[in-house]
Scaffold this active site. Structure first.
Site, PDB file in Angstrom:
ATOM      1  N   TYR A   1       0.475  -1.169   0.340  1.00 18.18           N
ATOM      2  CA  TYR A   1       0.298  -0.590   0.164  1.00 18.18           C
ATOM      3  C   TYR A   1       0.954   1.422   0.391  1.00 18.18           C
ATOM      4  CZ  TYR A   1      -3.674  -2.994   1.064  1.00 18.18           C
ATOM      5  OH  TYR A   1      -4.663  -4.542   1.105  1.00 18.18           O
TER       6      TYR A   1
ATOM      7  N   ASN B   1     -12.995   3.510  -2.623  1.00 18.53           N
ATOM      8  CA  ASN B   1     -12.192   2.595  -1.579  1.00 18.53           C
ATOM      9  C   ASN B   1     -12.809   1.476  -0.780  1.00 18.53           C
ATOM     10  OD1 ASN B   1     -10.097   1.464  -0.889  1.00 18.53           O
ATOM     11  ND2 ASN B   1      -8.823   2.270  -1.376  1.00 18.53           N
TER      12      ASN B   1
ATOM     13  N   ASP C   1     -25.886  -1.435  -3.894  1.00 16.68           N
ATOM     14  CA  ASP C   1     -27.639  -1.605  -3.732  1.00 16.68           C
ATOM     15  C   ASP C   1     -27.524  -0.607  -3.822  1.00 16.68           C
ATOM     16  OD1 ASP C   1     -27.441  -4.335  -4.908  1.00 16.68           O
ATOM     17  OD2 ASP C   1     -29.196  -4.551  -2.995  1.00 16.68           O
TER      18      ASP C   1
ATOM     19  N   HIS D   1      -8.550   1.065  -6.023  1.00 10.14           N
ATOM     20  CA  HIS D   1      -8.142   0.620  -5.026  1.00 10.14           C
ATOM     21  C   HIS D   1      -6.470   1.518  -4.920  1.00 10.14           C
ATOM     22  CE1 HIS D   1     -10.798  -1.889  -3.680  1.00 10.14           C
ATOM     23  NE2 HIS D   1     -11.117  -2.001  -5.051  1.00 10.14           N
ATOM     24  N   VAL D   2      -5.955   1.348  -4.102  1.00 10.57           N
ATOM     25  CA  VAL D   2      -4.391   1.429  -3.975  1.00 10.57           C
ATOM     26  C   VAL D   2      -3.559   0.424  -4.804  1.00 10.57           C
ATOM     27  CG1 VAL D   2      -2.626   2.314  -2.321  1.00 10.57           C
ATOM     28  CG2 VAL D   2      -4.881   3.059  -1.882  1.00 10.57           C
ATOM     29  N   SER D   3      -3.894  -0.970  -4.215  1.00 11.42           N
ATOM     30  CA  SER D   3      -3.094  -1.696  -4.959  1.00 11.42           C
ATOM     31  C   SER D   3      -3.766  -2.421  -6.450  1.00 11.42           C
ATOM     32  CB  SER D   3      -2.680  -2.987  -3.968  1.00 11.42           C
ATOM     33  OG  SER D   3      -3.727  -3.364  -3.586  1.00 11.42           O
TER      34      SER D   3
ATOM     35  N   ARG E   1      -9.863 -11.544  -4.200  1.00 13.71           N
ATOM     36  CA  ARG E   1      -9.223  -9.967  -5.098  1.00 13.71           C
ATOM     37  C   ARG E   1     -10.012  -9.404  -6.099  1.00 13.71           C
ATOM     38  NH1 ARG E   1      -7.689  -7.848   0.294  1.00 13.71           N
ATOM     39  NH2 ARG E   1      -5.595  -8.769   0.926  1.00 13.71           N
TER      40      ARG E   1
END
EC number: 4.2.1.10
Length: 151
Positions: free
Chosen positions: A24, A76, A89, A102-104, A113
């Site tokens: 991260y 995120n 929803d 997403h950072v990664s 994931r």
């Protein structure tokens, strides 16, 4: 009246800078929020930033964004991205233009994931750019809602 965008960060993102820095990076949540506010301001937007580890609170914040007529949403969802039908929803229900960040690079990590319920509700997903993904998300969101950077 200044338009707002909501920047929502989910579980464990309060640990940015210390949690698994090899994945991260070393930037903190405060760095992310400062980057978002600075980038949003270039488009005449106000970034309203929140972080929570609670799924229901994320849903409540999405509803709040709609009630306050936010121009967009950047989210995120952390681990909830891969599990939360409720967040999906909520995004679908409020119909606010949404970008998932997403950072990664989640697709270069564990198989669980690779699925995101949030991605199915967002018009775009950015991953693997580190915190720069938030800046890119705001640029894309601004273009989507028809705003140009102020000089």
């Amino acid at each position: 009246m200044t338009k707002t965008i909501y920047v929502l960060n989910g579980p464990n993102l309060n640990l940015l800078g210390t949690r698994e820095p090899d994945i991260y990076g070393h930037h903190t949540l405060a760095d992310v929020e400062a980057l978002c506010r600075e980038t949003a301001a270039r488009f005449g937007l106000e970034a309203v930033c929140h972080q929570t580890n609670r799924e229901g609170e994320i849903v409540d914040l999405i509803h709040e964004a709609a009630k306050k007529q936010a121009a967009g949403l950047i989210i995120n969802g952390g681990g909830y991205s891969h599990t939360s039908v409720a967040i999906h929803d909520a995004i679908v229900g409020v119909q606010i233009p949404t970008v998932e960040v997403h950072v990664s690079n989640v697709y270069a990590r564990e198989r669980f994931r690779h699925q995101s319920f949030i991605a199915k509700a967002a018009f775009a997903t950015l991953c693997g750019f580190g915190i720069e993904g938030y800046r890119l998300a705001i640029l894309g969101l601004a273009a989507r809602i028809g705003l140009a950077a102020k000089t």
